[in-house]
Structure formats: structure tokens, C-alpha cells
Design a protein around this motif. Structure first.
Motif, mmCIF file in Angstrom:
data_model
loop_
_atom_site.group_PDB
_atom_site.id
_atom_site.type_symbol
_atom_site.label_atom_id
_atom_site.label_comp_id
_atom_site.label_asym_id
_atom_site.label_seq_id
_atom_site.Cartn_x
_atom_site.Cartn_y
_atom_site.Cartn_z
ATOM 1 N N GLY A 46 -16.202 7.462 10.109
ATOM 2 C CA GLY A 46 -17.479 8.060 10.503
ATOM 3 C C GLY A 46 -18.128 8.890 9.405
ATOM 4 O O GLY A 46 -19.342 9.035 9.366
ATOM 5 N N GLU A 75 -24.980 6.745 17.234
ATOM 6 C CA GLU A 75 -23.926 5.856 16.765
ATOM 7 C C GLU A 75 -22.744 5.882 17.732
ATOM 8 O O GLU A 75 -22.409 6.941 18.277
ATOM 9 C CB GLU A 75 -23.476 6.332 15.373
ATOM 10 N N TYR A 113 -22.443 0.685 6.315
ATOM 11 C CA TYR A 113 -23.356 1.706 6.831
ATOM 12 C C TYR A 113 -24.609 1.800 5.962
ATOM 13 O O TYR A 113 -25.715 1.985 6.468
ATOM 14 C CB TYR A 113 -22.661 3.063 6.944
ATOM 15 N N ASN A 140 -18.567 8.058 6.515
ATOM 16 C CA ASN A 140 -19.413 7.164 5.723
ATOM 17 C C ASN A 140 -20.792 6.997 6.321
ATOM 18 O O ASN A 140 -21.744 6.653 5.624
ATOM 19 C CB ASN A 140 -18.737 5.796 5.584
ATOM 20 N N GLU A 141 -20.917 7.226 7.636
ATOM 21 C CA GLU A 141 -22.230 7.115 8.250
ATOM 22 C C GLU A 141 -23.144 8.203 7.706
ATOM 23 O O GLU A 141 -24.287 7.950 7.325
ATOM 24 C CB GLU A 141 -22.107 7.245 9.770
ATOM 25 N N ALA A 178 -19.389 4.110 17.053
ATOM 26 C CA ALA A 178 -18.579 3.167 16.278
ATOM 27 C C ALA A 178 -17.426 2.568 17.078
ATOM 28 O O ALA A 178 -17.187 1.373 17.019
ATOM 29 C CB ALA A 178 -18.036 3.835 15.017
ATOM 30 N N THR A 226 -18.575 9.614 16.133
ATOM 31 C CA THR A 226 -19.949 9.304 15.742
ATOM 32 C C THR A 226 -20.957 9.497 16.862
ATOM 33 O O THR A 226 -22.150 9.519 16.607
ATOM 34 C CB THR A 226 -20.059 7.864 15.199
ATOM 35 N N GLN A 245 -19.883 -3.580 15.119
ATOM 36 C CA GLN A 245 -21.173 -3.117 14.634
ATOM 37 C C GLN A 245 -21.503 -3.674 13.267
ATOM 38 O O GLN A 245 -22.629 -4.066 12.980
ATOM 39 C CB GLN A 245 -21.060 -1.612 14.491
ATOM 40 N N LYS A 295 -26.721 -1.237 6.886
ATOM 41 C CA LYS A 295 -27.305 -1.057 8.221
ATOM 42 C C LYS A 295 -28.515 -0.123 8.150
ATOM 43 O O LYS A 295 -29.580 -0.422 8.699
ATOM 44 C CB LYS A 295 -26.237 -0.476 9.148
ATOM 45 N N LYS A 296 -28.348 0.989 7.467
ATOM 46 C CA LYS A 296 -29.432 1.981 7.418
ATOM 47 C C LYS A 296 -30.600 1.506 6.572
ATOM 48 O O LYS A 296 -31.755 1.807 6.871
ATOM 49 C CB LYS A 296 -28.897 3.317 6.928
ATOM 50 N N GLN A 336 -26.339 7.882 5.051
ATOM 51 C CA GLN A 336 -27.657 8.450 5.353
ATOM 52 C C GLN A 336 -28.202 9.171 4.120
ATOM 53 O O GLN A 336 -29.376 9.043 3.769
ATOM 54 C CB GLN A 336 -27.560 9.432 6.527
#
Lengths: 494, 168
Positions: free
Chosen positions: A406, B86, A48, A408-409, B88, B97, A92, A51-52, A413
Motif C-alpha cells: 500500500g 482504494e 500503481y 506504493n499507492e 487493494a 488502503t 486490481q 493506474k494513476k 501519487q
């Protein structure tokens, strides 16, 4: 025109001009110097962040290091085999790895193959996202008896983690298992022990594990928590699933479902706990059904005092527990009541939390098992607000071993925002030239260390899927490191 | 069956029939309902061209109004319009997400009640509100024309010492 000039100047500095679209600043290497980033760890946290960063900075060049041959961390080695939909996020992550600005370096270990100091010299930004590969200990007598494992070790074993395949676990001579802890990992391990092996044989479970489970004599699993069902750490989806497990009778002591005013307050303020508690209540009303030859018992308000040895003094034969009680208020304290009881068992799985491991030259909070950080910026020590330039943490190493994929997303950020702020304030400057990937490759080649590229992983991936297809499984994981390396490192045919 | 699920990165429209046969039969079909409904419409020989207007409010506060064909999920619509939502687990009810906040309660009440499985995932969503839903489960229908969906704003939520506040 002024705006255009500002945009061009920003672009020269390698910064994206806020609010303008790409056509005003090229954002390419013509004006901006590459920002070399090294992410250590290829699980959700690492991916993540990668990706960001790639989205935020056109001029980012991200190298992802992974000590194992295969990427994806706990998505591959933690998520249970009977939860395939949770692994879809791999698609992803693969798209991120396939970005031409991203490079995967498998089989490269921080500490052994390259030091943190070397990484910091070769990259503008280093993000440590290597998770938590150790465990909290109970610190009680008998913890090192045979037949006592951490849940993590058991999960690595059934998920085909290369470091878990030689677990000396014996399921043939054991009828009862005790799982200490009531979080989602505790439910995972209990469920794998109780689910019918024929259901598991069509998942990506490791072959050696399903073989052992087929001859397992375990018929009863206790899942033991120090506190009550109101405080249980598991979440509704996992609890709902295990309560509905085919062929398994659920046992809960109705007395444990009594609530105090404090309990009701806690339930009201937490949606998760309320729904979990409701599930426990519903299941307690199930009557004994025929055809259920296995039992799952939830034991509440019991804290482990010692693990008891069998006559041979080597194997575990039971758990000595003290009854507990919650006292006081805001916050309540857990106290022992002075009453004890025993549970007989031949297998104990401790599911009381993972713990991160330190590496040299890295500030570390040994008590909490995390790296002290300020929104992802590594702090030089617990005592100071000074941060280490260009060094960041993400994921469990930053937050502790909690949350879901999720989570971790959101965490990523936060870290990427910190990196962005530091780039904008020139705390981290991509104008200063550093070697990046080239430097890393040179360090690895000096040590004759071969690394697996993402194409190498894709070869390994194809092989696993082909082997699995023959057996009606999504994949047959290649567990041996040597075999994995042989496939991953093989040169592509010209 | 599994090859399709775990092969090369594949497009969002792929029908996820793979997920129906779960070992314990516990989970209801995690098919993206949008794909099913669209397949049905196509099977009937008529292509459903009716669209509704939906406005997304991004994490930065920017507004983007798009047209969504009836029967499409908000997650798929977001992806088709480059909105950063998102997804996922790609619509299989295994993550949170694609969490969106329905700005107007009137539209929230028009939506079908969330299933247990969706509620289980909403439990874990970051920044959960009273009108939160999973974007993959909100399917465009004519009555939702004009609906506004906000993406939860990323706040600095993780305290200095690494402690994560319990999600609500």
C-alpha cells in the motif's frame, strides 16, 4: 462560452481543464496527442503508477516492461505463500493491464534488451520502478560460506522465482537455523522454516521447496536483532501470526523486555512499536507446552561479528555475536559491550535489507542504494538540484526497500503529481512526437527478442492454476523460464 | 476454491468465503461483513431497503454525499458511487488502503471497536489519526446517518533523499 473555449484549448494541448467534467473537453486523440509512457517494472510500484497515469490523463499510453515472463513483482515472488489475501491486489493490477491504453511487455530486460537511452528517446516519460533485487552485505568474515544466504534468495526459492530455483540449500542435515534481522521478511523466512509442510502444501509454494521442507530436520530457529524488542522492525500482524504458530514453542529472555525511560519515550511516540512490544511481552509469559517439537527463539542485543566455518572450512557451523547496548539519548547509539557468545547452526539467513541495482546512464546513490530524486523526478546527481527531463523513479528504487504494498499507492501519487506538474509546465510535452510502443517493438524485433503480452501471461496464469487445482493448490508456479516462455509466447489459435 | 479467488478480475460483491480456512486458523474470517449481513437479510425473505446518508470528503477536498444501504461497508459504498477509495485486498483485512477518517468523534464512538486484525492494518495506514478506521470494516447502520468520512489527503511525504519517515 469563455470557459468552453479555454477547455477546448486545454484539450488541444492534451491537458485536462481543471475542475471541468469530461464532456467539455474530449480528452481524446482528436485534440490531444498521446502521452507515451514507459514504466519499467510490473510490481506494485509500476502498476500503481500506471493506474494513476491512466486515470489522470485520458491520452496516456502506458507500456509496462518486466524482465520476467510473469508480472506483479514482489506480490508474486515476495509475499509468502501462506499470505494469499495479500496477493488479492493482483486483481486490481490486472484490470489496469487490461485497459486498452496499457500494454504489458514481459521478458524484456532494461539494460540487456533495451537501454535507458533508447527508452528516453522513444517515450515522453520513463518511470523506473524495478525495485531492489540485491542485498545489503554484513561485511563480516565467513559471509560466503556454504549455508549462508540472503533472505531474498530463500524467499525467491520458496516462491518459485525463476532466478531462485537452483539455490544450493540443504535442509536435511541441519537442525538449527539463524535468521539475522527482525523485520517482516525475517519473520516470513522463520515461519516458512517452522510451519508444518502439510499446511504449506495447499498454498502456492514452489513444489521443489515444499518437497525439501518435508524432509527438513530444522527444529530450532533463532531470530537475532542488534537492538531490543522496543526497536524490532517487524509489525504486529506478522508477529502475532508467528507467535501463534502451531507446534512451535516461543523462547524470549525476559531480561530483554526490561525498558529504560528512553524506551518508554520511543514506545509512546510510535503506535506500531508499542503494539509489537506488547506482543513480545505477552508471549514471554507463555509456559512450556507439550506437543511443541519446534522452537523459535528471539535473540536481542546481539550483533554478528563473524560466521564460523565447520572443520571442512566450507560450510557454516555457527555465528559469533557481540552483546550490544543502546547508549546516550536523542538519538541513542548502538555500542558493543566487549562480551561475546556463539550460536551453533547449519543455516544462516541474512535479512538485513534489500538493495537496488544501478543501470548504465542512470544517476545512482551507491551508499543508500537508491536513485537520487526530487519527489520522483530523477536528479542528475546527488550534488545538484537539476533533474533529468522525462525520467522518474517510483517504489523501492525511489524510497529504499521499506514499506508495504500500500505504501506504493501513496508513492505513486507523488510521482504522478510530479509528472502532471511537468506536463502542465511543458517540461514534458506530448505535443512533441515520439514513437512510443512502435519504437520499442522495432528495437525488440531487430534483436529478435520476443515479448510476452498480457494475454500471454493470462495463458500462463491459467496453466498454473490448472496444474495447481490437481494438487489442491491455488496454482503450481511454473518456475523454469523456458517452460514459462513457451506458454507465454505461444501464438493464439486462430 | 482458490480458482475463484485468483481467476479473472471479478466483481466486488463476490462472497469471499474462500478466506475462512487459513492454514493456522489464526486469522478470523476475513469475509466482508457487509456481504454476510446482506445475505442474511435476503435469506430472511425481506430485502433491507433502509439507507443512511454518508458524505465522503475526497483527497482534493470535494464533498460527495451518497445513500448507503444498512449493512453495506463504506468501501463497497464508495466503489458503487465512483468514489476513489482504494481497496487493494478487497476487504480481507490484509492492507490499509481503504483507510478513512471519521470526521465527527460522535460517530467514531458509535462504531464497533476495531479487532486486533484491523488495528494491525491501521498501524500501517498513511496519515493515521485518532478517528481512523478501515472503510471495509465500517458497516452502515441507522445511527450513522449523517456521518462524514474523509480520505487521507496525499501530502508530499517522501523526502528528497528517499528517506521514508516512520509511520505513526
Amino acid at each position: 462560452m469563455k470557459v468552453l473555449a479555454m477547455a477546448r484549448r486545454a484539450s488541444r494541448l492534451g491537458l485536462r481543464f481543471p475542475g471541468r467534467s469530461r464532456d467539455l473537453c474530449t480528452g481524446s486523440d482528436d485534440f490531444g496527442m498521446p502521452l507515451h509512457v514507459c514504466v519499467v517494472g510490473s510490481g506494485p510500484a509500476g502498476f500503481y503508477v500506471a493506474k494513476k497515469l491512466l486515470k489522470r490523463f485520458d491520452f496516456a499510453r502506458v507500456d509496462i516492461l518486466e524482465r520476467l515472463p510473469a508480472p506483479f513483482g514482489l506480490v508474486r515472488s515476495g509475499v509468502a505463500p501462506d499470505h494469499p489475501e495479500t496477493k488479492v491486489v493482483i486483481n486490481q493490477f490486472s484490470r489496469t493491464a487490461e485497459d486498452e491504453r496499457c500494454r504489458f511487455f514481459g521478458n524484456v530486460c532494461l539494460g540487456t534488451d533495451v537501454s535507458l537511452e533508447e527508452l528516453r528517446k522513444n517515450y515522453h516519460v520513463v518511470v523506473l520502478a524495478y525495485g531492489a533485487e540485491s542485498d545489503h552485505r554484513l561485511g563480516i568474515p565467513g559471509e560466503d560460506l556454504e549455508g549462508v544466504f540472503s533472505a531474498r534468495q530463500f524467499v525467491w526459492w520458496y516462491n518459485g522465482h525463476p532466478d531462485g530455483k537452483d539455490l544450493p540449500i540443504n535442509l536435511n542435515d541441519v537442525e538449527t537455523a539463524v535468521v539475522l534481522g527482525q523485520g517482516n521478511v525475517a519473520l516470513d523466512v522463520a515461519r516458512i522454516l517452522l510451519r508444518s509442510p502439510s499446511e504449506l502444501s495447499s498454498t502456492d509454494i514452489a513444489e521443489h521447496a515444499v518437497k525439501a521442507l518435508r524432509t527438513s530436520r530444522i527444529r530450532k530457529v533463532y531470530v537475532v536483532g542488534r537492538r531490543g524488542p522496543v526497536q524490532a522492525a517487524c509489525t504486529a500482524k506478522e508477529l502475532r501470526e508467528i507467535l501463534g504458530l502451531k507446534g512451535v514453542e516461543i523462547v524470549i529472555n525476559e531480561a530483554d523486555l526490561q525498558t529504560t525511560d528512553c524506551d518508554l519515550e520511543e514506545l509512546q511516540s510510535s503506535r506500531i512499536h508499542k503494539r509489537v512490544f506488547d506482543l513480545f511481552c505477552k508471549s514471554a509469559t507463555f509456559t512450556k507446552c507439550a506437543g511443541r517439537d519446534k522452537q523459535l527463539q528471539f535473540v536481542f542485543f546481539r550483533a554478528p561479528v563473524s560466521l564460523l566455518a565447520a572443520e571442512d572450512g566450507i560450510h557454516v557451523r555457527g555465528v559469533h555475536l557481540q552483546k550490544t547496548r543502546l547508549e546516550g539519548s536523542h538519538p541513542r547509539k548502538l555500542v558493543g559491550t566487549g562480551e561475546f557468545e556463539e550460536l551453533d547452526c547449519g543455516l544462516v539467513l541474512k535479512s538485513i535489507g534489500y538493495k537496488s541495482l544501478p543501470v548504465p546512464d542512470l544517476p545512482f546513490d551507491h551508499k543508500k542504494g537508491v536513485v537520487p530524486n526530487y519527489f520522483g523526478r530523477v536528479r542528475s546527481s546527488d550534488a545538484t538540484n537539476e533533474t533529468e527531463r522525462g525520467l522518474y523513479v517510483a517504489g523501492w528504487l525511489k524510497r529504499g526497500p521499506t514499506g508495504i504494498i500500500g505504501t506504493n499507492e501513496v508513492c505513486a501519487q507523488e510521482v504522478v503529481t510530479s509528472i502532471e506538474e511537468d506536463v502542465n509546465r511543458a517540461v514534458v510535452s506530448n505535443l512533441k512526437e515520439v514513437p512510443g510502443s512502435v519504437g520499442l517493438e522495432s528495437i525488440l524485433s531487430e534483436k529478435n527478442k520476443r515479448y510476452i503480452t498480457f494475454e500471454g501471461w493470462e495463458r500462463l496464469n491459467e496453466t498454473e492454476m490448472e496444474k495447481g487445482a490437481v494438487k489442491g493448490k491455488p496454482r503450481e508456479k511454473i518456475v523454469g523460464i523456458d517452460e514459462a516462455l513457451a506458454i507465454g509466447l505461444a501464438k493464439e489459435k486462430e | 476454491m482458490w480458482r475463484r479467488a485468483f481467476g479473472q478480475a471479478h466483481g466486488f460483491r463476490r462472497v469471499r468465503r474462500d478466506w475462512i480456512s487459513q492454514p493456522d486458523g489464526q486469522r478470523s474470517s476475513a469475509i466482508s461483513t457487509a456481504v454476510l449481513m446482506r445475505s442474511k437479510a435476503e435469506a430472511n425473505g425481506k430485502e433491507d431497503k433502509e439507507t443512511i446518508e454518508v458524505t465522503f470528503i475526497t483527497k482534493e477536498g470535494d464533498r460527495k454525499t451518497i445513500r448507503v444501504p444498512v449493512g453495506m461497508s463504506m468501501l463497497e459504498a464508495a466503489h458503487e458511487n465512483d468514489i476513489e477509495l482504494e481497496g487493494a485486498c478487497e476487504g480481507s483485512l490484509a492492507c490499509s488502503t481503504c483507510h478513512v477518517i471519521v470526521k465527527d468523534e460522535k460517530f467514531y464512538r458509535m462504531l464497533k471497536e476495531p479487532s486486533d486484525e484491523e488495528n494491525d492494518m491501521l498501524d500501517l495506514a498513511f496519515g493515521l489519526t485518532e478517528t481512523s478506521r478501515l472503510g471495509c470494516q465500517v458497516i452502515a447502520k441507522p445511527e450513522l446517518n449523517g456521518m462524514e468520512l474523509a480520505l487521507p489527503a496525499a501530502t508530499r511525504n517522501f523526502a528528497v533523499d528517499g528517506h521514508v519517515p516512520k509511520p505513526h
